[in-house]
Scaffold this active site. Sequence first.
Site, mmCIF file in Angstrom:
data_model
loop_
_atom_site.group_PDB
_atom_site.id
_atom_site.type_symbol
_atom_site.label_atom_id
_atom_site.label_comp_id
_atom_site.label_asym_id
_atom_site.label_seq_id
_atom_site.Cartn_x
_atom_site.Cartn_y
_atom_site.Cartn_z
ATOM 1 N N SER A 1 0.832 -1.217 -0.032
ATOM 2 C CA SER A 1 0.040 0.053 0.005
ATOM 3 C C SER A 1 0.757 1.339 -0.015
ATOM 4 O O SER A 1 0.546 2.207 -0.557
ATOM 5 C CB SER A 1 -1.011 -0.165 1.259
ATOM 6 O OG SER A 1 -1.792 -0.866 1.190
ATOM 7 N N THR B 1 -1.416 4.304 3.245
ATOM 8 C CA THR B 1 -2.018 4.926 2.125
ATOM 9 C C THR B 1 -2.331 6.568 2.525
ATOM 10 O O THR B 1 -1.822 7.357 1.782
ATOM 11 C CB THR B 1 -3.679 4.400 2.041
ATOM 12 O OG1 THR B 1 -3.487 3.077 1.447
ATOM 13 C CG2 THR B 1 -4.178 5.084 0.839
#
Length: 388
Positions: free
Chosen positions: A90, A143
Amino acid sequence: MPWSRTFAGYIFSLLIVLGCKPVPSSVVDASYTAPIQAKPKNVILMIGDGMGLGQISAGMYSNNNRLNLEQFPVVGFHKSHSASDLITDSAAGATAFACGVKTYNNAIGLTADTLPCYSILEEAEDRGLATGMVVTSQITNATPAAFIAHQPLRVMNENIAADFLETDIDIFIGGGLSYFIDRSFDKRNLRKELEDKDYLVYDYTQGSVHRVRMDLGKKFAFFTAENLPSGVNLGRNYLPYASQIAAQFLTQKSDEGFFLMIEGSQIDWAAHSNDAQWMIKEMLDFDRAIGQILEFAKKRGDTLVIVTADHETGGVAINDKSKMNRLRLDFTTNHHTAAMIPVFAYGPGARLFSGIYENTQIYHKMKEALEWDERAGVISEPEEGGRN
């Protein structure tokens, strides 16, 4: 503008200030759709972490064959590999979206050569736009971190939290309070420092975000958990509402427009656990947030909405003998896969997102839609005239 729409906008602003809760909807069909403008004023990037076609299909076929995602007129695919691995994590995936560069797995807002890259959120701030993030993970998780921080490893949560103090992000909602106040690294109280920077700061111990009284004269932070927020299967319910109020809040913060990143973080966690029912519930929760944002965008005509994922997790398959609303799901792994990832777009500039392209092009296509000039991928000094 017709009087009725002006009055409706005033009432909604009042609801935000008073902390009232608009009625959520499942599959949204906006009653009023504004003409789509030639150029977006606002960009909302929605990331379903770990959300591939398997997760989308499982959510749809577990929800009477309907999702808000079906309303998007433009669909493309991106290739998610990182600079170091065919199967991204991510951190590298989000850095590709945030900065337009491929980097190594675990890197937060850095190029593959470990130089800090200039994120679209940082550039939006420098250009005078309001900015925000809403997530169902820690706000320091990979993220969201990639849009606002610059660290060599995603696990450096306390460093990432400190990087928030180097920005003027207008609103952020997510977990991870402990990294701001219970710090082993430097004993700083970053919550107090945020308040000193004119943030109105709340946390989950003071009640639900649904009941918070927001002050349009201040920036806003809400910590939804000490560390990891609970799953939607355990009662977490803030994502659709928080996404909606963040968009409405940001419209009030700058006449130049805004950039907002929203992440449905726990689709990924459920798929890592190979928990099909939890994964489906997280997918549908994220789709409800998509519905709220799509309704916001349809009523304005000036907002580009992009929905995608950083990678697929679990290798989800819908197997033989499945029936509508009664699926038989299998996972091929408890890790990520290299499957191409769908991209959905609505609003001014949406056509740019059709086709097949590298994940870094999400960044470049957002900038092209905004008609921003291309800059080097490495951090530079802010332009004069940016927002204070």
